[in-house]
Design an enzyme around this catalytic site. Structure first.
Site, PDB file in Angstrom:
ATOM      1  N   ASP A  80     -14.069  -6.470  -5.102  1.00 11.26           N
ATOM      2  CA  ASP A  80     -13.967  -6.212  -3.011  1.00 11.26           C
ATOM      3  C   ASP A  80     -15.671  -7.922  -2.978  1.00 11.26           C
ATOM      4  O   ASP A  80     -16.380  -6.430  -3.618  1.00 11.26           O
ATOM      5  CB  ASP A  80     -14.454  -5.656  -2.839  1.00 11.26           C
ATOM      6  CG  ASP A  80     -12.569  -4.653  -2.703  1.00 11.26           C
ATOM      7  OD1 ASP A  80     -11.599  -5.685  -2.823  1.00 11.26           O
ATOM      8  OD2 ASP A  80     -12.707  -3.405  -2.460  1.00 11.26           O
TER       9      ASP A  80
ATOM     10  N   ASP B 214       0.168  -1.831  -0.162  1.00 15.21           N
ATOM     11  CA  ASP B 214       0.522   0.135   0.153  1.00 15.21           C
ATOM     12  C   ASP B 214       0.841   1.411   0.098  1.00 15.21           C
ATOM     13  O   ASP B 214       1.632   1.147   0.533  1.00 15.21           O
ATOM     14  CB  ASP B 214      -0.858  -0.048   1.043  1.00 15.21           C
ATOM     15  CG  ASP B 214      -2.027  -0.757   1.234  1.00 15.21           C
ATOM     16  OD1 ASP B 214      -2.229  -1.316   0.186  1.00 15.21           O
ATOM     17  OD2 ASP B 214      -2.675  -1.392   2.644  1.00 15.21           O
TER      18      ASP B 214
END
Lengths: 194, 251
Positions: B130, B11
């Protein structure tokens, strides 16, 4: 060492330039006849679609240039397929350096063939230092058939296909050496040392 | 033989790697290029960089990062986070990214997947999904899993594949951060249903979970972040384990 990387309408050439830079070669992206002819080595990279690429090469007469070069020449990925005789991708007549046909993988397994797969039946100074447990990174839906006269390594996915080809000064590889970690660097270094 | 892929996910915020649990308590985890190189040397098969910067300068910093990664790292990498159109994709691929991943933008405008695949080829278009189970049905969520949609996960995965996605990155929000194993059932369903590779994400806590997702879950690749960043599992150790368990793994 001057390396000409042939500029045409294909993607993913930046990574090849960076790989050359990491290996200390002076690589330039060019479609200029004279620059390509004078360079020590020529790389023909690319990702994309065969018929569009051939059309572009023909319009700029780069097809004639590529077939007439005599320094060590290395086709990568789509570059390998374009050096063959014919591709099933939009029934395209290719450059014909290798009298080999390029076919689409059957839908028996996942297509494209994406990921790391090993080289087998290695036979070439280009592959010095590698074994059949050397893995390279593939992303492709079409493959060149095996021809014992020109195939210098195979890979197995559903069946054997040509992982690398060699004829005279022309070498070609279906996987991406610029993305294949140390194995890829070995192949590129061997090519630069030819 | 084609191998199963292990993919660390980094990230990135404002050009730096951050680590945290479920996007809270983020702390600086160093230079994304250095960290990516270390993972590559340790035997990671690919890398995913997920940009979580939320500023207008985002695209420029992301292009800068991709350029630096491409110069240094010698394995394939995917970049995702806020990519919405063909111009974004072009800028990132030209900078040296191998693939891009889109998530919310595909839900908002499914035609973007067709456009990107047509322009750059399916091989570089990863659609991230997701998913979260609500009363027994799997629904697609967006905005980091916070926003539910009316799309059912299996149908959406089939649709983006037909539109030209080259791979699916499936993150189970029910499993993410819990470290109880990947969502093997839905991963296996998608892997059997679709003719493209499935990257499973969310839930890795121990080495056995990777074995399960590659066998029961039929995943082609497995992605994890915190267990690698916090050094709970090292990549060489994981790969040795999986190889001993009879899986096809790149050495």
């Amino acid at each position: 060492m001057d390396v000409a990387v042939i500029k045409y309408n294909a993607g993913n050439v930046q990574s090849v330039l960076y790989a050359m830079e990491r290996l200390g070669a002076n690589a330039i992206l060019t479609d200029d006849w004279e620059t390509i002819k004078k360079s020590d080595k020529v790389i023909f990279p690319g990702q994309g679609e065969a018929s569009t690429a051939m059309k572009y090469l023909k319009e700029r007469k780069l097809d004639q240039l590529i077939s007439s070069l005599d320094q060590p020449f290395f086709g990568i990925c789509l570059g390998l397929q374009l050096l063959c005789e014919h591709s099933e991708e939009y029934d395209t007549t290719c450059l014909g350096v290798f009298p080999i046909r390029v076919k689409k993988f059957p839908p028996n397994e996942k297509v494209p063939h994406i990921g790391w797969n090993n080289l087998q039946q290695l036979k070439s100074p280009l592959l010095e230092g590698l074994t059949d447990s050397s893995y390279v990174y593939y992303v492709h839906s079409y493959y060149a058939e095996v021809d014992p006269r020109y195939t210098i390594a195979t890979t197995h996915y559903m069946h054997d296909f040509s992982a690398l080809l060699h004829k005279d000064n022309y070498y070609a590889m279906q996987a991406h050496p610029e993305k294949s970690s140390e194995v890829g660097e070995t192949i590129l270094t061997n090519f630069l040392n030819l | 033989m084609l191998t199963k892929r292990i993919i660390p996910c980094l990230d990135v915020m404002n050009g730096r790697t951050v680590k945290g649990v479920n996007f809270v308590q983020l702390r600086d985890a160093g230079d994304p290029v250095e960290l990516g190189s270390i993972y590559a040397q340790e035997g990671a098969d690919e890398l995913v960089y997920l940009d979580i910067t939320a500023t207008v300068e985002k695209r420029k910093t992301l292009v800068d990062l991709v350029t630096r990664v491409a110069k240094t790292v010698n394995i394939p990498f995917t970049v995702g986070g806020g990519i919405s159109n063909v111009d974004d994709v072009k800028a990132l691929l030209n900078a040296g990214a191998d693939k891009i991943s889109i998530n919310s933008a595909a839900v908002k405008n499914p035609k973007a997947v067709d456009e990107m695949a047509r322009e750059f080829g399916s091989q570089c278009i990863v659609v991230a999904i997701d998913t979260k189970n609500i009363d027994g049905i799997d629904f697609v969520h967006t905005h980091g899993g916070r926003k539910p949609t009316v799309l059912q996960t299996r149908e959406w995965a089939k649709e983006v594949t037909d539109r030209g996605a080259g791979e699916i990155l499936l993150t189970s929000m029910d499993h993410d951060g819990v470290k109880n194993g990947f969502a093997n059932e839905i991963t296996a369903d998608l892997s059997s249903l679709l003719a493209i590779p499935i990257i499973a994400s969310g839930g890795a806590g121990k080495m056995e979970h990777f074995k399960e997702v590659f066998t029961a879950g039929k995943a082609d690749a497995a992605l994890a972040a915190s267990i690698f960043h916090f050094k709970e599992i090292s990549i060489p150790e994981l790969k040795r384990y999986l190889e001993n368990e009879g899986l096809s793994i790149r050495k």
